[in-house]
Motif scaffolding. Sequence first.
Motif, PDB file in Angstrom:
ATOM      1  N   ASN A  66      -4.059 -10.222  -5.623  1.00 44.62           N
ATOM      2  CA  ASN A  66      -2.100  -9.505  -5.892  1.00 44.62           C
ATOM      3  C   ASN A  66      -2.409  -9.960  -7.001  1.00 44.62           C
ATOM      4  O   ASN A  66      -1.317  -9.737  -8.290  1.00 44.62           O
ATOM      5  N   ARG A  67      -2.629 -11.541  -7.860  1.00 44.95           N
ATOM      6  CA  ARG A  67      -2.396 -11.335  -9.163  1.00 44.95           C
ATOM      7  C   ARG A  67      -3.254 -11.024 -10.063  1.00 44.95           C
ATOM      8  O   ARG A  67      -2.710 -10.883 -11.349  1.00 44.95           O
ATOM      9  N   TYR A  68      -4.534 -11.035  -9.650  1.00 48.42           N
ATOM     10  CA  TYR A  68      -5.615 -10.039 -10.935  1.00 48.42           C
ATOM     11  C   TYR A  68      -6.107  -8.740 -10.440  1.00 48.42           C
ATOM     12  O   TYR A  68      -7.340  -8.232 -11.734  1.00 48.42           O
ATOM     13  N   ILE A  69      -6.323  -8.905  -9.349  1.00 50.85           N
ATOM     14  CA  ILE A  69      -6.527  -6.924  -9.356  1.00 50.85           C
ATOM     15  C   ILE A  69      -6.086  -6.253  -9.930  1.00 50.85           C
ATOM     16  O   ILE A  69      -4.730  -5.600  -8.658  1.00 50.85           O
ATOM     17  N   GLN A  70      -5.798  -5.480 -10.286  1.00 50.66           N
ATOM     18  CA  GLN A  70      -5.047  -3.966 -10.082  1.00 50.66           C
ATOM     19  C   GLN A  70      -5.966  -2.944 -11.014  1.00 50.66           C
ATOM     20  O   GLN A  70      -6.696  -3.088 -11.607  1.00 50.66           O
ATOM     21  N   ARG A  71      -5.727  -1.299 -10.223  1.00 47.01           N
ATOM     22  CA  ARG A  71      -6.583  -0.661  -9.773  1.00 47.01           C
ATOM     23  C   ARG A  71      -5.932   0.798 -10.901  1.00 47.01           C
ATOM     24  O   ARG A  71      -5.054   0.758 -10.849  1.00 47.01           O
ATOM     25  N   ASN A  72      -6.637   1.358 -10.511  1.00 44.65           N
ATOM     26  CA  ASN A  72      -6.735   2.823 -11.363  1.00 44.65           C
ATOM     27  C   ASN A  72      -6.250   4.056 -10.191  1.00 44.65           C
ATOM     28  O   ASN A  72      -6.307   3.700  -8.891  1.00 44.65           O
ATOM     29  N   SER A  73      -5.913   4.811 -10.530  1.00 42.55           N
ATOM     30  CA  SER A  73      -5.377   5.763  -9.676  1.00 42.55           C
ATOM     31  C   SER A  73      -6.906   6.154  -8.775  1.00 42.55           C
ATOM     32  O   SER A  73      -6.329   6.970  -7.753  1.00 42.55           O
ATOM     33  N   ARG A  77     -11.434  -1.011  -9.739  1.00 46.24           N
ATOM     34  CA  ARG A  77     -10.720  -2.170 -11.158  1.00 46.24           C
ATOM     35  C   ARG A  77     -11.040  -1.981 -12.720  1.00 46.24           C
ATOM     36  O   ARG A  77     -11.619  -2.740 -13.336  1.00 46.24           O
ATOM     37  N   ARG A  79     -10.027   1.400 -16.165  1.00 44.88           N
ATOM     38  CA  ARG A  79      -8.951   1.390 -17.164  1.00 44.88           C
ATOM     39  C   ARG A  79      -8.975   3.236 -16.389  1.00 44.88           C
ATOM     40  O   ARG A  79      -9.675   3.409 -15.681  1.00 44.88           O
ATOM     41  N   GLU A  80      -7.708   3.788 -17.003  1.00 42.14           N
ATOM     42  CA  GLU A  80      -7.619   5.024 -16.522  1.00 42.14           C
ATOM     43  C   GLU A  80      -8.482   5.623 -17.560  1.00 42.14           C
ATOM     44  O   GLU A  80      -8.463   5.347 -18.796  1.00 42.14           O
TER      45      GLU A  80
END
Length: 324
Positions: A66-73, A77, A79-80
């Motif tokens: 929740n703190r470190y994983i951000q995913r694109n569309s 994991r 960038r777009e």
Amino acid sequence: VIVALGALLMALAVQKRWGRVRALAQGLLISYAVIVLALGAGEFYFRYIYADSRMDFTLSRENWPNRYIQRNSLGYRDREWTVDELAQRTTIFAVGDSFTEGWGINDPADRWVDVLAAHLGDAYAVVNLGKSGQSTVHHLESLNNYPYQTPDIIIYQYFLNDIDVAAKSNGMSWEYEVPPAPPLADESYLVSFIYWWLNYDRLFVNVVDGRSEWEFMYAAYDNPAIWDIHRAEIERVMDYAESKNARLITVIFPNMRDPVGSIPYVDRVAQVLEARGHPEILKLFDQAAQWPLEERVVSPFDSHASVGFNRMVGDVLYETYFTK
């Protein structure tokens, strides 16, 4: 219970009938307050601050992603990327599992994929198609389903649990039993961490035959029927690269806790690639064996490659396959 005990000590500490009891309760009340504060601080820490990428069964297990994983569309994991950006650059697809996604690596810039991209500069687009838990059949799906561009170069990251799907398809199942947790471990983050920390060594043993996870994996490679299935999966990755006229570079991560013991299996995979004319293979068992265990893995619980090891992999990839 904690509140009731505190109320009892408070009542005994202020009553005047029994002087000796009052003195004892006042002393115990101080100890009680210190213990409660310590427990409260521990609960707060494991609930809101602590984050470990491999404590799968604790109540705090979601803190790290929740703190470190951000995913694109597209669910990666990364960038777009746009069609125009990829069309103007030499496009590299880095396809793999959690070692490519960077599980356990807080800052994506520290992953081997991003270290390589930083070396290559803006003339290249290094697209990260890594997803945790995926194996060879999923890697091929990621390559086939990427919507924006076909690759000029593919970096195929392989890990020695990629044979798992082939093993299951041949009836060799990996199942482990999670020890039942006491009710308090399902309510308190502090108790949950302590319980699973003490019981961690009891996990990841196959309930079917008692083998450890790595004993199971090696047995799958040594099973001729399973190996034939898996070799065909690897062949299909090469088929894809050849159909796109893409350069194929393979990075094989060994068993990070026992890199030397995994050499025969790393070599077996490499031989399949070499036989088809794809000799650009980075076999990392030598590098891993030279690093102390605590420096090459993320944590005592997470055997993914550490930040330092990721950086080394990115550097070696660049120096070996791109400086020429």
